[in-house]
Design an enzyme around this catalytic site. Structure first.
Site, short mmCIF file in Angstrom:
data_model
loop_
_atom_site.label_atom_id
_atom_site.label_comp_id
_atom_site.label_asym_id
_atom_site.label_seq_id
_atom_site.Cartn_x
_atom_site.Cartn_y
_atom_site.Cartn_z
N ASP A 93 -17.72 -6.67 16.41
CA ASP A 93 -16.99 -6.16 15.26
C ASP A 93 -17.01 -7.18 14.11
O ASP A 93 -17.14 -6.81 12.94
CB ASP A 93 -15.54 -5.84 15.69
N ARG A 96 -14.69 3.36 5.91
CA ARG A 96 -15.40 4.48 6.50
C ARG A 96 -14.52 5.72 6.61
O ARG A 96 -14.93 6.84 6.36
CB ARG A 96 -15.92 4.11 7.90
N GLY A 97 -13.26 5.50 6.99
CA GLY A 97 -12.37 6.62 7.30
C GLY A 97 -12.46 6.93 8.78
O GLY A 97 -13.42 6.53 9.46
N ASP A 98 -11.46 7.62 9.28
CA ASP A 98 -11.42 7.96 10.71
C ASP A 98 -12.11 9.29 10.97
O ASP A 98 -12.42 10.03 10.04
CB ASP A 98 -9.97 8.03 11.18
N GLU A 139 -13.55 1.40 18.07
CA GLU A 139 -14.86 1.84 18.57
C GLU A 139 -15.80 0.67 18.87
O GLU A 139 -16.87 0.88 19.44
CB GLU A 139 -15.55 2.74 17.52
N TYR A 168 -10.27 -6.23 11.57
CA TYR A 168 -9.41 -5.84 12.71
C TYR A 168 -9.16 -7.02 13.65
O TYR A 168 -9.99 -7.33 14.50
CB TYR A 168 -10.08 -4.68 13.48
N THR A 201 -3.91 4.76 -0.82
CA THR A 201 -4.81 5.25 0.23
C THR A 201 -5.48 6.58 -0.17
O THR A 201 -5.03 7.26 -1.10
CB THR A 201 -4.06 5.50 1.55
N TYR A 229 -21.37 4.28 7.53
CA TYR A 229 -20.47 3.13 7.73
C TYR A 229 -20.01 2.59 6.37
O TYR A 229 -20.68 2.81 5.35
CB TYR A 229 -21.21 2.00 8.48
N GLU A 236 0.86 -1.19 0.00
CA GLU A 236 0.00 0.00 0.00
C GLU A 236 0.89 1.24 0.00
O GLU A 236 1.91 1.27 0.69
CB GLU A 236 -0.85 -0.04 1.28
#
Ligand SMILES: Cc1cc2nc3c(=O)[nH]c(=O)nc-3n(C[C@H](O)[C@H](O)[C@H](O)COP(=O)(O)OP(=O)(O)OC[C@H]3O[C@@H](n4cnc5c(N)ncnc54)[C@H](O)[C@@H]3O)c2cc1C
Length: 317
Positions: free
Chosen positions: A192, A124-126, A185, A179, A50, A143, A19
């Protein structure tokens, strides 16, 4: 070609991929190519690019600070097209909910389709730096699941305001994030995983994991994912530690654990040159074990300079 077809064609052989992040606005793209060039020796079937969220900057106008929202590292789709053209390799642009309306996402996907880009990573992105929690963009998705659904709809000719019958539908292969140490979160790993399953049920074709430094976490995650019925490829994403600061930064930003042996080894380094070497050696061991376990792809987070990824790939592939 789709990431999943590359995996099928490899017939069990572990592939190499990585990446990259677009350069800061205004910087020369040559530096990026100089870092990609040496890695092409290992025949990556695809390279991820990214996308960065927009952020606030402050411009000094005669002593008054003007607050402006801007994207510091634009160019994801352009870089994907350019790499595809230059190296004849597939590229995977990262597509975010945060900072994009659904319309803007549709335009971006149309661009990708015209450019012959067959894969997208739906994320989603932070939260923005100033925000405590992720705030969905007005007119955007909450989401990654919504993004996966939008891309899948487009694959069937369903645009936001129109259904178009055509022989030339998009056919994006969709990657999503997973993850092994749960998303920061999420209340639990179990919940998750259910969210991950929703993304896969909605059409995600493969998963790329957040970085981890203990392979046990990955193996347990894959096992748990299979138990809840997630049956798509789960690609491990790994990163070599490169500077001492990573010891605090990585757990803080990504909410991941570092094994004590690695912490001790990095701590005992005199300088960052030695840290870089420890990072390479740790990542080689991780990679060898993952490869021996038959993972479909070893996906490296390169974040700029690629000499360490090159050293790792040289030992592993
Ligand atoms: C491989 C990889 C690549 C990445 N690339 C980028 C990048 O290019 N740019 C960037 O900005 N960031 C990137 N990220 C970071 C990513 O954007 C963040 O980790 C983000 O916080 C979560 O993204 P997601 O797609 O996993 O979100 P989601 O899948 O939407 O999940 C986010 C959180 O919401 C929860 N959740 C999901 N659905 C629901 C629901 N219906 N109700 C309640 N909770 C729910 C999940 O459990 C999770 O805690 C990447 C991460 C990975 C692992």
């Amino acid at each position: 070609m789709k990431v999943t077809d590359h995996i099928k064609d490899a017939k069990g052989k572990t592939l190499f991929s990585f990446e990259i992040i677009p350069p800061v606005k205004g910087r020369n793209i040559k530096e990026l190519y100089d870092n990609i060039d040496p890695l092409m020796e290992f025949n990556p079937p695809f390279i991820d690019v990214t996308t960065s969220r927009e952020e606030y900057i402050y411009i000094d106008r005669d002593g008054l600070l003007d607050k402006k929202l801007t994207r510091m590292r634009p160019g994801t789709v352009g870089i994907c097209a350019s790499i595809k053209h230059k190296y004849d390799v597939d590229t995977v642009p990262h597509v975010l909910c945060g900072g994009f309306t659904k319309e803007e996402t549709e335009y971006l996907l149309v661009d990708c389709h015209y450019l012959g880009i067959d894969n997208v990573m739906a994320l989603r992105g932070d939260a923005m730096r100033e925000e405590k929690y992720f705030e969905p963009t007005k007119g955007g998705h909450h989401y990654a699941l919504g993004l996966v659904r939008q891309i899948q709809d487009l694959n069937c000719g369903k645009y936001l305001h129109d259904v178009i019958e055509t022989d030339d539908c998009a056919h994006f292969c969709i990657g999503v994030a997973g993850y092994p140490e749960k998303h920061m979160e999420a209340p639990s790993l179990k919940s998750d995983l259910q969210r991950l399953k929703e993304k896969v049920d909605a059409g995600a074709d493969y998963v790329v994991t957040q970085m981890f430094f203990d392979n046990k976490k990955y193996f347990e995650f894959v096992e748990a994912a299979r138990e809840v019925g997630i049956d798509v490829p789960i690609i491990p994403g790994i990163k070599p530690i490169a500077v001492k600061r990573h010891l605090n930064l990585l757990p803080q930003v990504f909410k991941i654990d570092l094994p004590q042996d690695l912490v001790d080894a990095v701590d005992s380094c005199k300088d960052n040159k030695a840290v870089r070497q420890v990072g390479i050696e740790w990542c080689i061991e991780q990679s060898k074990e993952l490869k021996a376990a038959g993972v479909p792809v070893l996906h490296y987070y390169s974040m700029g300079k690629s000499d360490n990824i090159h050293a790792i790939a040289k030992s592993v592939f």
